[in-house]
Design a protein around this motif. Structure first.
Motif, PDB file in Angstrom:
ATOM      1  N   LEU A  78       0.822  -1.219   0.000  1.00 63.25           N
ATOM      2  CA  LEU A  78       0.000   0.000   0.000  1.00 63.25           C
ATOM      3  C   LEU A  78       0.857   1.271   0.000  1.00 63.25           C
ATOM      4  CD1 LEU A  78      -2.940   1.091   0.308  1.00 63.25           C
ATOM      5  CD2 LEU A  78      -2.581   1.029   2.780  1.00 63.25           C
ATOM      6  N   VAL A  79       1.892   1.277   0.820  1.00 59.63           N
ATOM      7  CA  VAL A  79       2.758   2.455   0.932  1.00 59.63           C
ATOM      8  C   VAL A  79       3.414   2.774  -0.412  1.00 59.63           C
ATOM      9  CG1 VAL A  79       4.987   3.218   1.889  1.00 59.63           C
ATOM     10  CG2 VAL A  79       3.205   2.330   3.407  1.00 59.63           C
ATOM     11  N   ARG A  80       3.980   1.735  -1.030  1.00 64.50           N
ATOM     12  CA  ARG A  80       4.748   1.987  -2.258  1.00 64.50           C
ATOM     13  C   ARG A  80       3.887   2.134  -3.502  1.00 64.50           C
ATOM     14  NH1 ARG A  80       6.964  -0.641   1.539  1.00 64.50           N
ATOM     15  NH2 ARG A  80       9.109  -0.224   2.184  1.00 64.50           N
ATOM     16  N   GLU A  81       2.790   1.378  -3.535  1.00 59.65           N
ATOM     17  CA  GLU A  81       1.941   1.418  -4.742  1.00 59.65           C
ATOM     18  C   GLU A  81       1.004   2.621  -4.743  1.00 59.65           C
ATOM     19  OE1 GLU A  81      -0.030  -2.357  -5.706  1.00 59.65           O
ATOM     20  OE2 GLU A  81      -1.710  -1.208  -6.535  1.00 59.65           O
ATOM     21  N   LYS A  82       0.504   3.017  -3.552  1.00 59.30           N
ATOM     22  CA  LYS A  82      -0.537   4.050  -3.510  1.00 59.30           C
ATOM     23  C   LYS A  82      -0.152   5.299  -2.724  1.00 59.30           C
ATOM     24  CE  LYS A  82      -3.996   1.947  -5.701  1.00 59.30           C
ATOM     25  NZ  LYS A  82      -5.125   1.254  -5.109  1.00 59.30           N
ATOM     26  N   ILE A  83       0.242   5.116  -1.456  1.00 62.02           N
ATOM     27  CA  ILE A  83       0.368   6.279  -0.568  1.00 62.02           C
ATOM     28  C   ILE A  83       1.487   7.221  -1.002  1.00 62.02           C
ATOM     29  CG2 ILE A  83       0.878   7.029   1.803  1.00 62.02           C
ATOM     30  CD1 ILE A  83      -0.594   4.550   2.816  1.00 62.02           C
ATOM     31  N   GLN A  84       2.684   6.693  -1.164  1.00 59.09           N
ATOM     32  CA  GLN A  84       3.816   7.581  -1.495  1.00 59.09           C
ATOM     33  C   GLN A  84       3.640   8.300  -2.834  1.00 59.09           C
ATOM     34  OE1 GLN A  84       7.139   4.950  -0.629  1.00 59.09           O
ATOM     35  NE2 GLN A  84       7.492   5.966   1.341  1.00 59.09           N
ATOM     36  N   PRO A  85       3.203   7.608  -3.893  1.00 61.20           N
ATOM     37  CA  PRO A  85       2.986   8.339  -5.151  1.00 61.20           C
ATOM     38  C   PRO A  85       1.928   9.437  -5.019  1.00 61.20           C
ATOM     39  CG  PRO A  85       3.048   5.966  -5.554  1.00 61.20           C
ATOM     40  CD  PRO A  85       3.032   6.153  -4.061  1.00 61.20           C
ATOM     41  N   PHE A  86       0.875   9.166  -4.266  1.00 63.21           N
ATOM     42  CA  PHE A  86      -0.199  10.156  -4.121  1.00 63.21           C
ATOM     43  C   PHE A  86       0.281  11.376  -3.340  1.00 63.21           C
ATOM     44  CE2 PHE A  86      -4.430  11.745  -3.075  1.00 63.21           C
ATOM     45  CZ  PHE A  86      -5.111  11.480  -4.253  1.00 63.21           C
ATOM     46  N   LEU A  87       1.037  11.132  -2.264  1.00 63.72           N
ATOM     47  CA  LEU A  87       1.589  12.248  -1.473  1.00 63.72           C
ATOM     48  C   LEU A  87       2.574  13.062  -2.310  1.00 63.72           C
ATOM     49  CD1 LEU A  87       2.213  10.496   1.980  1.00 63.72           C
ATOM     50  CD2 LEU A  87       0.451  12.198   1.455  1.00 63.72           C
ATOM     51  N   ALA A  88       3.355  12.381  -3.125  1.00 60.83           N
ATOM     52  CA  ALA A  88       4.343  13.066  -3.961  1.00 60.83           C
ATOM     53  C   ALA A  88       3.682  14.023  -4.950  1.00 60.83           C
ATOM     54  CB  ALA A  88       5.194  12.039  -4.710  1.00 60.83           C
ATOM     55  N   GLU A  89       2.427  13.731  -5.295  1.00 64.76           N
ATOM     56  CA  GLU A  89       1.668  14.600  -6.205  1.00 64.76           C
ATOM     57  C   GLU A  89       0.942  15.704  -5.454  1.00 64.76           C
ATOM     58  OE1 GLU A  89       0.368  13.373  -9.862  1.00 64.76           O
ATOM     59  OE2 GLU A  89       2.515  12.962  -9.730  1.00 64.76           O
ATOM     60  N   GLY A  90       1.109  15.749  -4.136  1.00 64.29           N
ATOM     61  CA  GLY A  90       0.479  16.800  -3.340  1.00 64.29           C
ATOM     62  C   GLY A  90      -0.916  16.453  -2.845  1.00 64.29           C
ATOM     63  N   GLY A  91      -1.293  15.185  -2.930  1.00 61.37           N
ATOM     64  CA  GLY A  91      -2.640  14.785  -2.510  1.00 61.37           C
ATOM     65  C   GLY A  91      -2.760  14.573  -1.008  1.00 61.37           C
ATOM     66  N   ILE A  92      -4.023  14.408  -0.574  1.00 60.02           N
ATOM     67  CA  ILE A  92      -4.306  14.099   0.825  1.00 60.02           C
ATOM     68  C   ILE A  92      -4.627  12.610   0.923  1.00 60.02           C
ATOM     69  CG2 ILE A  92      -5.817  14.551   2.808  1.00 60.02           C
ATOM     70  CD1 ILE A  92      -6.567  17.215   1.529  1.00 60.02           C
ATOM     71  N   VAL A  93      -3.933  11.913   1.821  1.00 59.34           N
ATOM     72  CA  VAL A  93      -4.204  10.489   2.038  1.00 59.34           C
ATOM     73  C   VAL A  93      -4.867  10.317   3.398  1.00 59.34           C
ATOM     74  CG1 VAL A  93      -3.214   8.180   2.290  1.00 59.34           C
ATOM     75  CG2 VAL A  93      -2.258   9.761   0.601  1.00 59.34           C
TER      76      VAL A  93
END
Ligand SMILES: Nc1ncnc2c1ncn2[C@@H]1O[C@H](COP(=O)(O)OP(=O)(O)O)[C@@H](O)[C@H]1O
Ligand SMILES: [Mg+2]
Length: 213
Positions: A78-93
């Motif tokens: 989850l961290v590598r596939e979803k959370i980190q990429p989304f945060l890197a784009e400036g999103g809210i997780v």
């Protein structure tokens, strides 16, 4: 760009899903990019692990060591596939359970050595930590009653647990929150859903996450 990561913790039935839905609706209505994830699960691989942990007919025979590693495997994905990429784009997780659930349930609940659980957590999540963690604190009896009223026909393993286990989990969460007061915010989960939602938004504002309030 830097995103924002918030997690919700607390025993079954404390109101995590309810509050996450309210918060996500609020953010989405104001046009923000929000990713809502649940643990275990949140990826194709993680959802299979989720089924194993919660509903597999033979999971009564699962060892606590296997349980720890399955939770960690789901989180690593989850961290590598979803959370980190989304945060890197400036999103809210927004995470429905994260690291702290493992510390509490597998560490204190199942009595696995704390140092070992911490090492597994670090391996699984790397440096990925929530900016804010809301602990919805609720007495064991109320939490158990809420969780059991939710689906009486198909209780998962955690919902079959005893009240004493709920109390152990509650106390372990409170200890954890005291150890990391800048990350944690402990809220009284006996309040109404509307009051809790208001407190969550107020806290985000007070802690300098104005953009995310
Ligand atoms: N603040 C609250 N007060 C009373 N009941 C609540 C509250 N929040 C949630 N509930 C109810 O309690 C049950 C469990 O809530 P839920 O959000 O699914 O908890 P969790 O996701 O933490 O297990 C649901 O039936 C929900 O409608
Ligand atoms: Mg839930």
């Amino acid at each position: 760009m830097e995103g924002f990561f918030v997690s919700f913790e607390g025993g079954e039935g404390c109101g995590k899903s309810t509050q996450i839905a309210l918060l996500c609706r609020h953010w989405e209505a104001s046009g923000r990019q929000v990713l809502s994830v649940r643990e275990p699960g949140g990826t194709a691989i993680g959802e299979v692990v989720r089924h194993l942990l919660k509903y597999h007919p033979d999971n009564g025979a699962m060892t606590k060591e296997a349980e720890l590693l399955l939770f960690a495997a789901s989180r690593a994905q989850l961290v590598r596939e979803k959370i980190q990429p989304f945060l890197a784009e400036g999103g809210i997780v927004v995470a429905d359970r994260f690291l702290d659930s493992t510390t509490v349930y597998q560490g204190s609940g199942r009595e696995l050595p704390a140092a070992l659980v911490a090492a597994v957590n670090l391996f699984a999540a790397g440096g990925c930590r929530p900016d804010v963690t809301f602990l919805l604190d609720l007495d064991a009896a109320t939490g158990l009653a809420r969780a059991r009223a939710r689906h009486v026909d198909r209780r998962d393993r955690m919902e079959q647990a005893e009240e004493s286990f709920y109390e152990t989990v509650r106390q372990a969460y409170l200890i954890l929150a005291r150890q990391e007061p800048t990350r944690f915010c402990v809220l009284d989960a006996a309040l109404s859903p509307e009051d809790l939602h208001a407190q969550i938004r107020q806290t985000l504002l007070e802690r300098g996450h104005g953009l995310c309030s």
